[in-house]
Design a protein around this motif. Sequence first.
Motif, PDB file in Angstrom:
ATOM      1  N   UNK A  68      47.039  41.427  35.549  1.00 20.06           N
ATOM      2  CA  UNK A  68      46.347  40.475  36.422  1.00 20.06           C
ATOM      3  C   UNK A  68      44.959  40.264  35.808  1.00 20.06           C
ATOM      4  N   UNK A 128      41.682  32.150  39.624  1.00 13.82           N
ATOM      5  CA  UNK A 128      40.712  33.233  39.516  1.00 13.82           C
ATOM      6  C   UNK A 128      41.279  34.396  38.710  1.00 13.82           C
ATOM      7  N   UNK A 129      42.610  34.388  38.511  1.00 13.60           N
ATOM      8  CA  UNK A 129      43.218  35.381  37.622  1.00 13.60           C
ATOM      9  C   UNK A 129      44.556  34.839  37.138  1.00 13.60           C
ATOM     10  N   UNK A 183      42.813  43.780  36.865  1.00 12.31           N
ATOM     11  CA  UNK A 183      42.497  44.321  38.187  1.00 12.31           C
ATOM     12  C   UNK A 183      43.768  44.391  39.020  1.00 12.31           C
ATOM     13  N   UNK A 211      45.883  46.654  42.390  1.00  4.15           N
ATOM     14  CA  UNK A 211      45.891  47.610  43.487  1.00  4.15           C
ATOM     15  C   UNK A 211      47.046  48.562  43.180  1.00  4.15           C
ATOM     16  N   UNK A 267      44.403  34.478  41.181  1.00  4.54           N
ATOM     17  CA  UNK A 267      44.306  33.030  41.279  1.00  4.54           C
ATOM     18  C   UNK A 267      43.375  32.651  42.400  1.00  4.54           C
ATOM     19  N   UNK A 268      42.978  31.407  42.378  1.00  2.47           N
ATOM     20  CA  UNK A 268      42.070  30.969  43.422  1.00  2.47           C
ATOM     21  C   UNK A 268      42.799  31.064  44.747  1.00  2.47           C
ATOM     22  N   UNK A 269      42.117  31.585  45.726  1.00  2.00           N
ATOM     23  CA  UNK A 269      42.763  31.755  47.011  1.00  2.00           C
ATOM     24  C   UNK A 269      42.880  30.415  47.716  1.00  2.00           C
ATOM     25  N   UNK A 283      53.984  35.482  41.434  1.00  2.00           N
ATOM     26  CA  UNK A 283      53.406  36.537  42.257  1.00  2.00           C
ATOM     27  C   UNK A 283      52.019  36.037  42.631  1.00  2.00           C
ATOM     28  N   UNK A 332      48.387  36.883  43.764  1.00  2.00           N
ATOM     29  CA  UNK A 332      47.400  37.933  44.002  1.00  2.00           C
ATOM     30  C   UNK A 332      46.005  37.366  43.836  1.00  2.00           C
ATOM     31  N   UNK A 333      45.057  38.055  44.444  1.00  2.00           N
ATOM     32  CA  UNK A 333      43.655  37.687  44.276  1.00  2.00           C
ATOM     33  C   UNK A 333      43.171  38.255  42.947  1.00  2.00           C
ATOM     34  N   UNK A 334      41.944  37.947  42.606  1.00  2.00           N
ATOM     35  CA  UNK A 334      41.376  38.463  41.367  1.00  2.00           C
ATOM     36  C   UNK A 334      41.388  39.993  41.366  1.00  2.00           C
ATOM     37  N   UNK A 335      41.204  40.587  42.544  1.00  2.00           N
ATOM     38  CA  UNK A 335      41.180  42.048  42.642  1.00  2.00           C
ATOM     39  C   UNK A 335      42.574  42.654  42.686  1.00  2.00           C
ATOM     40  N   UNK A 336      43.585  41.800  42.739  1.00  2.00           N
ATOM     41  CA  UNK A 336      44.948  42.308  42.715  1.00  2.00           C
ATOM     42  C   UNK A 336      45.610  42.467  44.069  1.00  2.00           C
ATOM     43  N   UNK A 337      44.964  41.988  45.137  1.00  2.00           N
ATOM     44  CA  UNK A 337      45.613  42.030  46.455  1.00  2.00           C
ATOM     45  C   UNK A 337      46.648  40.915  46.549  1.00  2.00           C
ATOM     46  N   UNK A 338      47.824  41.243  47.068  1.00  2.00           N
ATOM     47  CA  UNK A 338      48.808  40.185  47.317  1.00  2.00           C
ATOM     48  C   UNK A 338      48.253  39.232  48.365  1.00  2.00           C
ATOM     49  N   UNK A 362      49.289  36.533  51.125  1.00  2.00           N
ATOM     50  CA  UNK A 362      50.421  36.054  51.913  1.00  2.00           C
ATOM     51  C   UNK A 362      49.979  35.013  52.926  1.00  2.00           C
ATOM     52  N   UNK A 400      45.790  45.129  51.473  1.00  2.00           N
ATOM     53  CA  UNK A 400      46.890  46.001  51.058  1.00  2.00           C
ATOM     54  C   UNK A 400      47.780  46.372  52.228  1.00  2.00           C
TER      55      UNK A 400
END
Lengths: 512, 208
Positions: free
Chosen positions: A240, A265-266, A292, A294, B1-3, B99, B101-107, B109, B157
């Motif tokens: 990611x 953003x990623x 990055x 989780x 990705x951009x939310x 998939x 996810x946010x930049x920080x890796x949170x899914x 939904x 999470x």
Amino acid sequence: MPMLPPLMRLRPSVSPFLPGEGVDVASLSEARPGRIVDLANGDTLALEASLVRRTIRGRTYVMYAFNGQHPGPLIRVSQGAEIVVDFTNRIDLPTSVHWHGVRVENRYDGVPGVTQDPVQPGGRFMYRVRFKDAGIYWYHPHHREDIQQDLGLYGNMFVRPLAADYYGPANREEFLVLDDLLIDDAGLFPFGEEAATHTLMGRFGNVFLVNGEPDFGLEAKRGEVVRFFLTNVSNTRVFNLSFDGARMKVVGADIGKFEREQWVSSVVLAPAQRYVVDVRFEGEGRVALTNRIQAIDHYLATFKPRVDTLAVVAVSEKEAAEDHAEAFEILRENADVISEVDRYREYVDRAPDYELELTLRADDLPLTIKQMMQLDTLYFPPVEWNDAMPMINYVASSRELTWVLRDEGSGAENMEINWRFQVGDAVKIRLHNDIRALHPMQHPMHFHGQRLLVLAQDGIANDNLVWKDTVLLPTGATTDILLELSNPGRWMAHCHIAEHLEAGMKMVFEVE
Amino acid sequence: MRESTGAGRSSGIRIQEVMVRRSPLFITASLYSAVPILAVAVLSAPKIGEPPLTLPHAPPGSAACAAVAPIRIEMTPTRRAGGASAVYEMRFSSSTFGVTVSEAGHYLYDVEVAVKGLPEKTGAVFVAWVATSDLEEWINLGPITNDQPIAGQVGWNKFIVFVTAESASDAESWSQEFYFSALSPSSRMHTMLGHGPFSSEPCLDPRN
Ligand SMILES: [Cu+2]
């Protein structure tokens, strides 16, 4: 997961393997950084796979390389060119070279058992590679790639588009090959000799490599727009990726451009996939390319945020020679792509022609492991971003488990499947990643020799299509693809997690 | 990705750190460091049942092969809800990567909550909420009625979805008048601690 005595006692049922047994490391040449090789139509490239000495953070290992380079030479050609690759195998295993994503003539696809016999140590093979489509591709072995690819046998191919304005303006192009390597105190972590280890989740590395380097650095000028061609050559890791604080737009993927450019953003990059992103570096300073995630800790049933810096871009105070700031703000719509994929849009609402289930059979795993896997069946993450159960994963070799592609129509599995098509056909395939498997996991599915479109996922139509060759199926996902049959021959389709491929997750389809 | 904003009849709520309310007790964004207080937080939270995960429904055009998404979760009613029922559905927000996810890796939904059979309640509106499982951060998804589901985007999470009665639809935080609640699938992740081969392993290795 903590290393606990019941697990510490477990060992895989295969012998350990590392390359260069009996070879004096000092006698090997040190691997050099990869170079760009510009080739014209009709040129021949001599490509040799050999043992190399590789020093990473002061420690020396025996690894493999193409032409002594990590990554292998970046083959740069113009769209439509055809080259000859005179390949010699000087490693200690049989091998082959597969031209991932390139619609080559079938007999040059490099798949032992399907398109050729493996090239034995000391042997040669002449490949003829024609580059029909613009885009970013990569080459790698298709024989025990869990070992060979992991140890450095990979390189990019960049096919320059014919149209000068194919992409938007950028100051320059950079090619980043992302990988990870598993190293412990004793050195490279051994592979399985008779069969692959780590077949449950694939072999995750603990040292990240960008273009073969653990501390990769790049320089950029202030205001520069850099076009990055990203390729994931790791055995199993999904990245990611983001450039901290720099804006990024996704422009293209495996085979060419998206219908529409998009701010992101990623970038989620699965094994074997490629994405093309434009990044603008606005101010002076250091910009990190990070992964990055989780991460999951199964022992405590928690998520832990994890950030790894893969590379650093040093942005100087010097201004970019040409300012593309204005063009960078524009999200281009690609009429050429839109009109090309238009004819396949009607497939979105059609019933699938074929359905494939992706699942696992793990009958012969040790009971300790089965117990653990059966404990956690209430939640499966869509993606395993990290190796959350390293010991369990390690001891599971392809002798104990089989990853399965099952054709729902015929019930045939893996290499029993033999779909037959005609050139010019287009088929809709529904891929279903079984969440009820003992240990479900994401699978990057790769189809050889053809192009595909991801039409929909989980019943939601995809509104920005791009030609691809590898599609990521998260755990539980149902993904509809359109496979365009344009290239005759017997072709393989498989999961691109190297260890899943070794554990059976492959099939053949024939195009007449 | 951009939310992106939630789909459908979304209240337009986006998961961005700035829009999320945090309680004064908020210590750290890391769920890992929140683990010790997690158990306490959940105990003091509204009583949560263990609703069965309803199994897949098929995407359009499918006969044989069922999809698992959207994930559809029946919410546990309180006595106040009478015979009413509620479900929430979650599916990946749209993304080009397969998939989301946010930049920080949170899914990320899209979550949609729907209720059926809720009685009229004078002077009150029903509001759907999403909160982190430690109840340190939350979002007011908006008002919900029998005819009007409510949607939003969630990027945590582990989380809990619940419905309460409030005096105003834009309430800052919830009253104690609970009607329904349900956990995210990720909240149901099982700990290996104390099970099977680990039943006699009382100590944790802090390095892991
Ligand atoms: Cu796989």
